[in-house]
Design an enzyme around this catalytic site. Structure first.
Site, PDB file in Angstrom:
ATOM      1  N   ARG A  15      54.424  41.253  43.172  1.00  0.00           N
ATOM      2  CA  ARG A  15      53.970  40.137  43.999  1.00  0.00           C
ATOM      3  C   ARG A  15      54.954  38.962  43.898  1.00  0.00           C
ATOM      4  NH1 ARG A  15      47.965  39.546  41.613  1.00  0.00           N
ATOM      5  NH2 ARG A  15      49.112  40.237  39.751  1.00  0.00           N
ATOM      6  N   LYS A  75      51.852  35.577  37.938  1.00  0.00           N
ATOM      7  CA  LYS A  75      51.352  35.873  36.600  1.00  0.00           C
ATOM      8  C   LYS A  75      51.844  34.857  35.579  1.00  0.00           C
ATOM      9  CE  LYS A  75      49.097  38.653  35.472  1.00  0.00           C
ATOM     10  NZ  LYS A  75      47.614  38.569  35.365  1.00  0.00           N
ATOM     11  N   TYR A  94      48.309  32.179  37.662  1.00  0.00           N
ATOM     12  CA  TYR A  94      47.264  32.804  36.851  1.00  0.00           C
ATOM     13  C   TYR A  94      47.709  32.719  35.390  1.00  0.00           C
ATOM     14  CZ  TYR A  94      45.136  34.939  41.007  1.00  0.00           C
ATOM     15  OH  TYR A  94      44.523  35.155  42.205  1.00  0.00           O
ATOM     16  N   HIS A  96      45.097  32.861  32.383  1.00  0.00           N
ATOM     17  CA  HIS A  96      44.187  33.630  31.512  1.00  0.00           C
ATOM     18  C   HIS A  96      44.397  33.283  30.044  1.00  0.00           C
ATOM     19  CE1 HIS A  96      42.923  36.022  34.965  1.00  0.00           C
ATOM     20  NE2 HIS A  96      44.185  36.209  35.275  1.00  0.00           N
ATOM     21  N   GLU A 118      42.851  30.778  38.159  1.00  0.00           N
ATOM     22  CA  GLU A 118      41.570  31.458  37.966  1.00  0.00           C
ATOM     23  C   GLU A 118      40.416  30.541  37.583  1.00  0.00           C
ATOM     24  OE1 GLU A 118      43.526  31.604  33.899  1.00  0.00           O
ATOM     25  OE2 GLU A 118      44.173  31.833  35.987  1.00  0.00           O
ATOM     26  N   ASP A 270      42.342  41.039  31.826  1.00  0.00           N
ATOM     27  CA  ASP A 270      43.096  39.784  31.772  1.00  0.00           C
ATOM     28  C   ASP A 270      42.399  38.742  30.910  1.00  0.00           C
ATOM     29  OD1 ASP A 270      45.497  40.031  33.113  1.00  0.00           O
ATOM     30  OD2 ASP A 270      44.606  39.741  35.080  1.00  0.00           O
TER      31      ASP A 270
END
Length: 371
Positions: A15, A75, A94, A96, A118, A270
């Site tokens: 991505r 990410k 993101y 996490h 998120e 995740d």
């Protein structure tokens, strides 16, 4: 503002955090956009398309990170990228962090301001930047699970829909949120016998009405989870506590009593995973065995379908990226409490209460940061 987009370096992560349309939008608002060469190739976007939209192509990761005032990623930064972190950098990705103690410490030590996709949360408690990838991961889960069930891949050799005269696979979905609902839709489409468990009775009513009894809905508790999992051919874990570690719903002992060759797909990995034995895996090596059951715990499932995922993600993120670029992160967060909920770290302090709780760290209230 200088907005930079590096190429993703996580295993089999194809991505990219911006599309040419996003570049055009930011440039039209007076911003400079820098995209690392080749960053979009995995999503079928060429450097030439970015240049035509107004981006400047940078030759490597070092130059991309160095130019960034706002770094937009998909990410979380991985170990090889930690050296790029610095105090005057704003990261939007993101993250996490509840499941990433080392990354959390690196962000704090280097005093990075980090906003997590998120945990951006609407008043309805919906998660607008997580939802597109939850939909992708949810729809993928029965598909990758069905592939894992093939005998050459270590599964029991069971065809999910069966054929006339045979039983279809029994798929249990833990959680009826965005990811779980998406998983149910594909599992039903594949012809499986589907059971979904959730603590929200209203959500179960909605699913029952939607599928007109085609899906069995069960109020989730320890007893019913055990009862459902023991007889399952595939279990899909899709339980989420925003910003915090996922609850462990399936123990090692329970797995030991499951059918040999059963498959467990953990969408929540995740955030630490909702199975006791879950540990992050990669697309290159996606599964491992526990008590004869096969665990699929790829931490970036949507990365396997980057063309779909990139456009779905950027459709959701771009309004927030634009807002931060236009007025700066403090003004943007002050004006939008939904976006403010995404602030995770700033100036060496944890701002997100769930992240602080996960790592037993102190946290600074958001109101103090924004005043």
């Amino acid at each position: 503002m200088k907005v930079a987009v590096p190429a993703e370096v996580k295993n089999n992560e194809f991505r990219v955090a911006i599309t040419p349309a996003g570049v055009h939008d930011l440039v039209a608002h007076g911003h400079e956009v820098f995209v690392e060469t080749g960053a979009g190739i995995g999503s079928s976007i060429t450097d030439e398309e970015y240049v035509a939209a107004g981006a400047v192509i940078t030759p490597d990761a070092d130059s991309t990170w160095a130019l960034a005032e706002l770094l937009v990623k998909v990410k979380e930064p991985v170990a090889s990228e930690y050296r790029q972190l610095r105090e005057d950098l704003l990261i939007f990705a993101y993250l996490h962090l509840a499941a990433e103690p080392r990354l959390t410490r690196e962000l704090l030590d280097r005093r990075v301001t980090a906003i997590a996709y998120e945990t951006v949360q609407l008043p309805s408690r919906a998660l607008p930047l997580l939802a597109p990838m939850s939909e992708v991961a949810g729809r993928l889960a029965p598909i990758v699970g069905a592939n894992a069930m093939l005998k050459p891949n270590g599964g029991p050799g069971l065809l999910v829909p069966g054929v006339p005269g045979t039983y279809p696979a029994r798929i249990v979905v833990l959680g009826g949120g965005v990811a779980g609902t998406s998983a149910v839709a594909v599992a039903v489409g594949l012809g499986a016998e589907v059971i979904v468990l959730d603590t929200n009775l209203q959500r179960l009513r909605e699913l029952d009405a939607l599928y007109a009894g085609r899906v069995r809905t069960v109020a989730s508790n320890g007893f019913e989870i055990e009862r459902a999992v023991i007889t399952a051919d595939m279990v899909i874990g899709s339980v989420l506590v925003p910003g915090a570690r996922a609850p462990k719903l399936v123990s090692n002992e329970l797995v030991s009593r499951m059918k040999p060759g059963s498959v467990l797909v953990d969408i929540a990995v995740d955030q630490g995973g909702c199975f006791e034995d879950s540990r992050p895996t990669t697309h290159a090596d996606p599964t491992f065995s526990v008590h004869g059951s096969l665990f699929y715990c790829v931490a970036n499932m949507p990365g396997a379908v980057p063309n779909t995922s990139t456009f779905a993600l950027t459709n959701a993120t771009m309004p927030y990226v634009r807002a931060v670029a236009n007025v700066g992160w403090k003004k943007a967060l002050s004006a939008d409490p939904c976006l403010a909920a995404g602030l995770s770290t700033h100036a060496g302090e944890v701002i997100s209460e769930p992240v602080a709780a996960a790592h037993e760290m102190p946290h600074r209230p958001l109101t103090e940061v924004l005043r």
